[in-house]
Motif scaffolding. Structure first.
Motif, PDB file in Angstrom:
ATOM      1  N   ASN A   1      99.947   5.014  43.000  1.00  0.00           N
ATOM      2  CA  ASN A   1     101.138   4.476  42.093  1.00  0.00           C
ATOM      3  C   ASN A   1     101.718   3.237  42.835  1.00  0.00           C
ATOM      4  N   LEU A   2     101.716   3.089  44.200  1.00  0.00           N
ATOM      5  CA  LEU A   2     102.263   1.934  44.931  1.00  0.00           C
ATOM      6  C   LEU A   2     101.192   0.882  44.731  1.00  0.00           C
ATOM      7  N   LEU A   3      99.857   1.130  44.945  1.00  0.00           N
ATOM      8  CA  LEU A   3      98.965  -0.060  44.517  1.00  0.00           C
ATOM      9  C   LEU A   3      99.227  -0.704  43.086  1.00  0.00           C
ATOM     10  N   ASN A   4      99.799   0.368  42.287  1.00  0.00           N
ATOM     11  CA  ASN A   4      99.716  -0.270  40.708  1.00  0.00           C
ATOM     12  C   ASN A   4     100.722  -1.078  40.673  1.00  0.00           C
ATOM     13  N   LYS A   5     102.014  -1.275  41.581  1.00  0.00           N
ATOM     14  CA  LYS A   5     102.943  -2.054  41.419  1.00  0.00           C
ATOM     15  C   LYS A   5     102.642  -3.603  41.272  1.00  0.00           C
ATOM     16  N   PRO A   6     103.148  -4.227  40.478  1.00  0.00           N
ATOM     17  CA  PRO A   6     102.883  -5.572  40.036  1.00  0.00           C
ATOM     18  C   PRO A   6     102.491  -6.574  41.252  1.00  0.00           C
ATOM     19  N   CYS A   7     103.367  -6.727  42.345  1.00  0.00           N
ATOM     20  CA  CYS A   7     103.225  -7.541  43.652  1.00  0.00           C
ATOM     21  C   CYS A   7     102.004  -6.791  44.187  1.00  0.00           C
ATOM     22  N   GLN A   8     101.569  -5.549  44.511  1.00  0.00           N
ATOM     23  CA  GLN A   8     100.365  -5.206  45.183  1.00  0.00           C
ATOM     24  C   GLN A   8      99.347  -5.474  44.445  1.00  0.00           C
ATOM     25  N   MET A   9      99.348  -5.343  43.002  1.00  0.00           N
ATOM     26  CA  MET A   9      98.144  -5.474  42.301  1.00  0.00           C
ATOM     27  C   MET A   9      97.849  -6.878  42.391  1.00  0.00           C
ATOM     28  N   ALA A  10      98.800  -7.834  42.337  1.00  0.00           N
ATOM     29  CA  ALA A  10      98.316  -9.223  42.486  1.00  0.00           C
ATOM     30  C   ALA A  10      97.490  -9.595  43.588  1.00  0.00           C
ATOM     31  N   PHE A  11      98.080  -9.043  44.906  1.00  0.00           N
ATOM     32  CA  PHE A  11      97.511  -9.332  46.220  1.00  0.00           C
ATOM     33  C   PHE A  11      96.160  -8.547  46.217  1.00  0.00           C
ATOM     34  N   PHE A  12      96.191  -7.450  45.840  1.00  0.00           N
ATOM     35  CA  PHE A  12      94.828  -6.588  46.304  1.00  0.00           C
ATOM     36  C   PHE A  12      93.700  -7.058  45.059  1.00  0.00           C
ATOM     37  N   ARG A  13      93.899  -7.672  44.003  1.00  0.00           N
ATOM     38  CA  ARG A  13      93.106  -7.994  43.133  1.00  0.00           C
ATOM     39  C   ARG A  13      92.898  -9.611  43.290  1.00  0.00           C
ATOM     40  N   VAL A  14      93.625  -9.991  44.089  1.00  0.00           N
ATOM     41  CA  VAL A  14      93.404 -11.557  44.757  1.00  0.00           C
ATOM     42  C   VAL A  14      93.594 -12.415  43.435  1.00  0.00           C
ATOM     43  N   ASP A  15      94.630 -12.338  42.613  1.00  0.00           N
ATOM     44  CA  ASP A  15      95.039 -13.131  41.741  1.00  0.00           C
ATOM     45  C   ASP A  15      95.718 -14.371  42.162  1.00  0.00           C
ATOM     46  N   HIS A  16      94.933 -15.426  42.421  1.00  0.00           N
ATOM     47  CA  HIS A  16      95.394 -16.670  42.969  1.00  0.00           C
ATOM     48  C   HIS A  16      96.666 -17.094  42.316  1.00  0.00           C
ATOM     49  N   GLU A  17      96.584 -17.212  41.074  1.00  0.00           N
ATOM     50  CA  GLU A  17      97.818 -18.088  40.754  1.00  0.00           C
ATOM     51  C   GLU A  17      98.989 -17.096  40.603  1.00  0.00           C
ATOM     52  N   LEU A  18      98.823 -15.889  40.431  1.00  0.00           N
ATOM     53  CA  LEU A  18     100.198 -15.107  40.613  1.00  0.00           C
ATOM     54  C   LEU A  18     100.526 -14.888  42.062  1.00  0.00           C
ATOM     55  N   MET A  19      99.815 -14.964  42.870  1.00  0.00           N
ATOM     56  CA  MET A  19     100.078 -14.997  44.373  1.00  0.00           C
ATOM     57  C   MET A  19     100.764 -16.507  44.597  1.00  0.00           C
ATOM     58  N   LEU A  20     100.441 -17.360  44.087  1.00  0.00           N
ATOM     59  CA  LEU A  20     101.117 -18.652  44.147  1.00  0.00           C
ATOM     60  C   LEU A  20     102.339 -18.738  43.973  1.00  0.00           C
ATOM     61  N   LYS A  21     102.801 -18.087  42.727  1.00  0.00           N
ATOM     62  CA  LYS A  21     104.127 -17.860  42.162  1.00  0.00           C
ATOM     63  C   LYS A  21     105.078 -17.102  42.995  1.00  0.00           C
ATOM     64  N   TYR A  22     104.435 -16.020  43.671  1.00  0.00           N
ATOM     65  CA  TYR A  22     105.060 -15.215  44.592  1.00  0.00           C
ATOM     66  C   TYR A  22     105.427 -15.996  45.846  1.00  0.00           C
ATOM     67  N   PHE A  23     104.661 -16.930  46.295  1.00  0.00           N
ATOM     68  CA  PHE A  23     104.760 -17.838  47.565  1.00  0.00           C
ATOM     69  C   PHE A  23     105.737 -18.926  47.095  1.00  0.00           C
TER      70      PHE A  23
END
Length: 476
Positions: free
Chosen positions: A313-335
């Motif tokens: 359930n923790l890895l299913n959170k939006p932020c963790q899912m973006a990083f562990f699935r290596v969603d580059h566009e979403l990661m850039l938004k967080y950065f």
């Protein structure tokens, strides 16, 4: 005329002075010099002057051999060391002793200087001991205070908060207690409740995926990795990363100083099971390096099945899912959102990072992937997890800003390489109270907008930009 020796006599003579043929006294009766203590001579012992006369006898024999008349002997009493009222406990105390008989005697000035030096050494040692004792006293007092605080908090959590979790979790009192740190005895339970179980995973479902993982490991052990790659050349990246070899390699590097997750350790098989079951539960993600640290922290605080449920359930959170699935566009938004608050809170350090072309991905990725459990001391990381379970993803970036604030003065003196190395390997003596003081001084508000609003605005801007860059035919 002195006697001359030929070359033959030179080689036949002993190169060392002859020893007295008198029997030597036993070492424990002789008042000899020792490294750490002085042995006093026994009263009435005929051998008490033997050590002090040996040098004089040898000098007489050497002078007779060379034909030189002996010099007047120094009185034996002058060659003896004075009897001190104490036993020297170390070589430092030897400066108060008289020199051996075969060396020049000390002058009064030198004796007085040595006495003053020794007194200063003793006074310095006493000051250091007093300072160390005061430090230990303060540490013990602080430890007792923390133990009393944890004990009182544990009673409150067990008796007042956990039985009424749904109604109490959002109150101001509970949030303040949460910030101060959860008692270790209730930490796992609070984490589990705060993260929740939106995926509706049951212990029985965990056993099913664990059985699949074990079956998969047997097939891996029966066939070599080379044959697997040849027969299944179209395997996805997630399937390859979920291999037993990669999990084994990462487990061996998980909290290596604890020696509990490595092969032969008490939690090795447990961590292996949780990670293996997750790769079968989410084959689209598979195993990604860094997951082992998150699973390990949960295993230290929860039972096996509960740890797996919380982990998934923790890895299913939006932020963790973006990083562990290596969603580059979403990661850039967080950065980008992180940099907005970075510039707001630490403008000088932000400018310094910009000058050195140091982007957030160079240090944030490792922090977010492991939820700081790899970068921070374990007890500090658990405090960070406490706040993460309370505030969500915002606290992860607030923690990052707190670290940067804490070491701002140090980082301002560094260049690109040293900053990257420092942030990758934070000091091991980092204390939780200093980090949380820095986090408390970090304001997650920019232009009257909180983190969620800033991030939402960046997502909308990104969607508008994508629509501009997309052709009308594709949009239709």
């Amino acid at each position: 005329m002195p006697k001359r020796f030929g070359i033959a006599d030179f080689f036949t003579r002993s190169l060392f002075s002859r020893k007295s043929k008198e029997p030597k006294a036993t070492s424990h009766n002789a008042p000899g010099w020792r490294l750490f203590s002085k042995t006093a001579a026994r009263e009435g012992d005929p051998s008490k002057d033997l050590a002090s006369t040996m040098t004089a006898q040898e000098e007489q024999e050497q002078e007779q051999d060379s034909g030189v008349s002996p010099c007047p002997q120094r009185p034996l009493a002058a060659g003896r060391r004075k009897n001190l009222e104490f036993e020297p406990l170390s070589t430092t105390a030897l400066i108060l002793e008289d020199r051996p008989a075969n060396l020049p005697a000390k002058s009064m000035e030198e004796t007085q200087r040595h006495k003053l030096e020794y007194e200063e050494m003793v006074a310095g040692a006493k000051r250091r001991e007093l300072k160390e004792a005061q430090k230990k006293k303060r540490q013990m007092k602080e430890r007792h205070r923390q133990e009393d605080s944890i004990s009182n908090a544990m009673v409150i959590w067990n008796n007042e908060i956990l039985p009424h979790w749904d109604t109490m979790k959002g109150t101001r009192r509970v949030r303040e207690l949460w910030w101060q740190g959860l008692p270790p005895s209730v930490r796992g339970r609070v984490w589990s409740l705060a993260i929740g179980n939106e995926l509706n995973i049951t212990p029985e479902l965990y056993e099913i995926f664990l059985s699949r993982a074990k079956e998969k490991w047997r097939s891996y052990s029966e066939t070599s990795s080379v044959n697997d790659s040849e027969s299944d050349g179209g395997a996805s990246l997630a399937d390859r990363e979920s291999s037993l070899d990669l999990i084994k390699l990462d487990i061996s590097r998980t909290f290596p100083s604890l020696f509990i997750f490595q092969k032969g350790g008490p939690y090795h098989d447990l961590l292996h099971s949780v990670l293996g079951a997750y790769t079968c539960y989410r084959p689209d993600i598979g195993y990604v390096q860094g997951m082992s640290f998150i699973a390990a922290v949960l295993i230290l605080n929860l039972e096996e099945a509960e740890a797996f449920i919380t982990f998934a359930n923790l890895l299913n959170k939006p932020c963790q899912m973006a990083f562990f699935r290596v969603d580059h566009e979403l990661m850039l938004k967080y950065f980008s959102a992180f940099e907005i608050f970075f510039e707001e809170n630490l403008p000088r350090l932000f400018s310094h990072f910009q000058t050195n072309n140091l982007t957030p991905d160079l240090y944030l990725i490792d922090w977010i992937f492991t939820l700081y459990s790899k970068s921070l001391p374990l007890d500090v990381a658990c405090r960070v997890w406490d706040v993460f379970c309370r505030d969500g993803e915002e606290s992860l970036f607030r923690t990052g800003l707190g670290i940067l604030r804490l070491y701002e003065d140090v980082l301002l003196q560094m260049d690109f390489i040293h900053i990257a190395q420092f942030l990758t390997r934070l000091p091991e003596d980092l204390q939780s109270h200093t980090l949380f003081n820095a986090m408390a001084n970090t304001h997650m508000i920019s232009r009257n907008r909180r983190w969620a609003q800033v991030f939402s605005a960046l997502m909308k801007d990104g969607n508008k930009e994508m629509e501009k860059n997309t052709s009308p035919a594709l949009r239709s």
